[in-house]
Structures are given as C-alpha cells and as structure tokens.
Design an enzyme around this catalytic site. Sequence first.
Site, short mmCIF file in Angstrom:
data_model
loop_
_atom_site.label_atom_id
_atom_site.label_comp_id
_atom_site.label_asym_id
_atom_site.label_seq_id
_atom_site.Cartn_x
_atom_site.Cartn_y
_atom_site.Cartn_z
N GLU A 163 0.71 -1.23 -0.09
CA GLU A 163 0.05 0.12 -0.03
C GLU A 163 0.83 1.38 -0.04
OE1 GLU A 163 -2.99 -0.35 3.21
OE2 GLU A 163 -4.05 -1.53 2.04
N GLU A 353 -5.36 -8.51 0.58
CA GLU A 353 -6.17 -8.44 1.89
C GLU A 353 -7.77 -8.12 1.39
OE1 GLU A 353 -4.72 -5.12 4.45
OE2 GLU A 353 -2.53 -5.66 4.13
C1 FCB Z 1 -4.59 -2.04 5.53
C2 FCB Z 1 -3.30 -2.58 6.02
C3 FCB Z 1 -3.60 -3.43 7.13
C4 FCB Z 1 -4.61 -3.48 7.99
C5 FCB Z 1 -6.00 -3.33 7.23
C6 FCB Z 1 -7.17 -3.26 8.15
O1 FCB Z 1 -4.60 -0.81 4.94
O2 FCB Z 1 -2.48 -3.21 4.87
O3 FCB Z 1 -2.16 -3.62 7.71
O4 FCB Z 1 -4.50 -2.53 8.76
O5 FCB Z 1 -5.86 -2.08 6.32
#
Ligand code: FCB
Length: 448
Positions: A163, A353
């Site tokens: 990110e 994620e």
């Molecule tokens: C993302 C992050 C991860 C976690 C999630 C909820 O932005 O990569 O570490 O905090 O959000």
Amino acid sequence: MPFPPDFLWGAATSSYQIEGAVNEDGRGQSIWDTFSHTLGKVEHGDTGDVADDHYHRWADDVALMADLGLRAYRFSIAWPRLFPEGGTTLNERGLAFYDRLVDRLLERGIRPAATLFHWDLPQALQDRGGWVNRDTVEAFAHHANTCFEKLGDRVPIWITQNEPWVIAVLGYLRGIHAPGHENLQEMLDVSHHLLLSHGRAVQAYRSSGRNGQIGITLNLFATYPKTDTDADRAAVIGSDGYTNRRFLDPLFLGTYPDDTRAVFAAAGADALAAVRDGDLATIATPSDFLGVNYYNRRVVSASDEEFGWKVEPAADPGINTSDLGWEITPWGLYDLLTRLKRDYPPLPLYVTENGISLDDRIGPDGAVDDPRRIEYLRAHFEATERAIADGVDLRGYFVWSLLDNFEWAMGYGPRFGLVYVDYANDQRRIPKASAHWYADVIRSNGRG
Ligand code: FCB
C-alpha cells in the site's frame, strides 16, 4: 465452480501488528515504535510492544493455521529485525525467526507469501529522511536481496511494498501514520521512491535466479460519483488518478498520468520532482502478479477543497457498515477486478487483503460468534467468483486478518481477525465462527 483447483486460500498479517518483542534478539527501533510511543498518536496510547506476542507464540499460531486448512499465509518481514540500523549489517538472530517460521509453514503444507515492507521502517533510516531520501531505495534493495538469498529457496511468493498510497498519504501528507508528516511535496517524492524501490526489488529478484513470483500490493479504490452529474463524474476521474492511476500507470504502462500531475501542480507541488532518467523503466520492470487490498468503495463529489473533489462519508443509508463505519460494498471488488483487466495489460491478481472489523465479544459459552463477518466474506467471495467467471485471472485470496491485532493509529479497538485474541487473558486465541466457516470454504474450494 470458477475457483481454480489450486486457488490459494489464505490469511494475512504484518510484523508490527502481531509480533511484539520489540527489544528482542537485536531488533532495531522502527518508526512505528517511535510513533506509537508519541503521546496522542495512537488511540488509548496503544503500542506494538507486545501486540499478539506472535514472536513467542509463532509455533502455536502456525498450528492454528494448519487447523484452518490455510493453503497460504501472508506475513511481513520486519526490516529492523534484519537490519537494526537500516544499513547492511545483518542481524542473524532476527533472520532466524523468519527462517523457523518459513520452515514450519512448509512442514504444515502452508505456502509462505512474504511482504518485504509493511510500514515498520528502521528508525535509523527515518533519521536520514526515510522514504523522502532516495538512499532508502537502495537500502531496501539490499534488504530485499538478503531476503531472497536467505529465504528465497523456500518462499515462493514475494510482495515488495504494501500500500504505497497509505504510506505516502497517511504518513507524509495527513500525519496520521508514522512518521506523521504533513507535506504534499514529500508525499509525492515518497510515492515515487516506494515505486522505485519495488522496481529495484523486482530486478534484484530476477538476478537472484530464484524462480518464484514477485509483485506489489496496492490498496485500490473502486470509486463512484455521489450524483450523476458531469461535475461528480469528473471528481471520480480526479480521485481515481490520486489513489489508483498514479500507482498503476507507472507500474504497468510506464508513465505517470498527466491529469494527476496537473492537479498537484495547481496545489504547488511537482509530482515528478524526484524522477530521474531510467526510473520509469525500473518501476515498470515486469512483475509476476499484482496484489489488491480491498475493504470498501469510495464515493466522491466535486468540491473546491484541495484537489477539486472530496470523499463523501458512508454515503448510502441503505448500505450496511462495519463497526468502524466502513460501508460493505462487495460489488466494488467486482468492479475493481474487472476494471484492472479492462485497463491494464494482462497480469495474474491476488486479493492480498480483504476483511471486516467488528466489535467481537466472547459469549457466555466461551465462543465468538461473528455472523456479520461470515456474511461479509461470503459476499466478497461471490463478487470474486463473478469476476473470475468474467475472465479475471485471480490466483488467490488472503483474508485480513488471521488474528485480531494492532490496527495502527486505531490501536487494539478494531478486531479484524478470524481468530479472536484475548489480550488480557494470556493472549488466548479463540477461532471465531468465521474461522470455522472459512475452513469449510477452503475444504470445498469456495462452497462454504
Ligand atoms: C490495510 C493494512 C493492514 C490493515 C488493514 C485493516 O490498509 O495494509 O495492515 O491495517 O488495512
């Protein structure tokens, strides 16, 4: 069933959020140690000093993953454990932790997916400017190279950066993540250096001779207009440039978007100030996949503020939200995945994620019942399935997160885990109902 038979069902974590043991085995200080220990930066003054104590409980945690039937586990390697001072002096004891972890994962049939940087920069590098300083790119390439050399025989999937938008915008423009700066030009320089560091790591991986896969993880936003007006549709284009295209275009098309550069110029900053000859070619070094992190959609409208648009708060009263107030919008994931296929050259994708924060509680029977997490995941798996049916080349899915953990500036309040962590009671792990459900999903390759 469109999920391919070798689809990688997994779960994700990151080092600072779960490990704790911040002063053990020669680990150096990270910018998140500094930031979380600065008064007023993290809710309730929470820090990652202990976190989930995973550094000591890793073997039990791997056993838990095996019970769930995870096919893959995404974790991050804490740079300050390997290079406490950020330079080139390797701390073998720090490396040994990941060595043991990787071996145990493989013994249990779980494929390791290692992120090289998930925000815990060595403080020593921050003292020299952090990601604003181009030298950090070379330091990262060295860290990456060391990981390939020491673990690359066993780790088949590598993620360079996690990110870059969040690192640059929340860390260097909004001041709400480490290192807590508020400077537009720094934000732009950092964005470029993060992309460049990705490219350098991919180059290092290719010359290492390892034959796994390497890619980057972006948090991408599916963006929609508040109203169906020309002005709000233009706001979508502006916001899309800011969050998505200024990362996707250099990585996969070899250029920075002109319209986005013009918006920053109007705000007095130069998006290309840090760019040197050859950088764009380095950034565009071919990757093996793109990792996508997705939580919710973004709704924007035209505005006189800052860059010509603004983000609308959870816009639609008909849409359910998480306990953090984030909208639950699975169709955004479908739109995002199919858009990547439409607008960029073909590349395998992973969802690296996706998950939901809920105020989970232990019930009177000692179990943690989280039906809303099951609903959330089910809806997102369905959206994914539709995307695969429509030709998206998705290879795997990592639920965020394996464990409840330190959620950055929000501390330990939010609970994203499939497994509940009872911080006050010896860090007891309790797989939530969603964990049992996810185990069924994996066993049946998506039926659940
Ligand atoms: C993302 C992050 C991860 C976690 C999630 C909820 O932005 O990569 O570490 O905090 O959000």
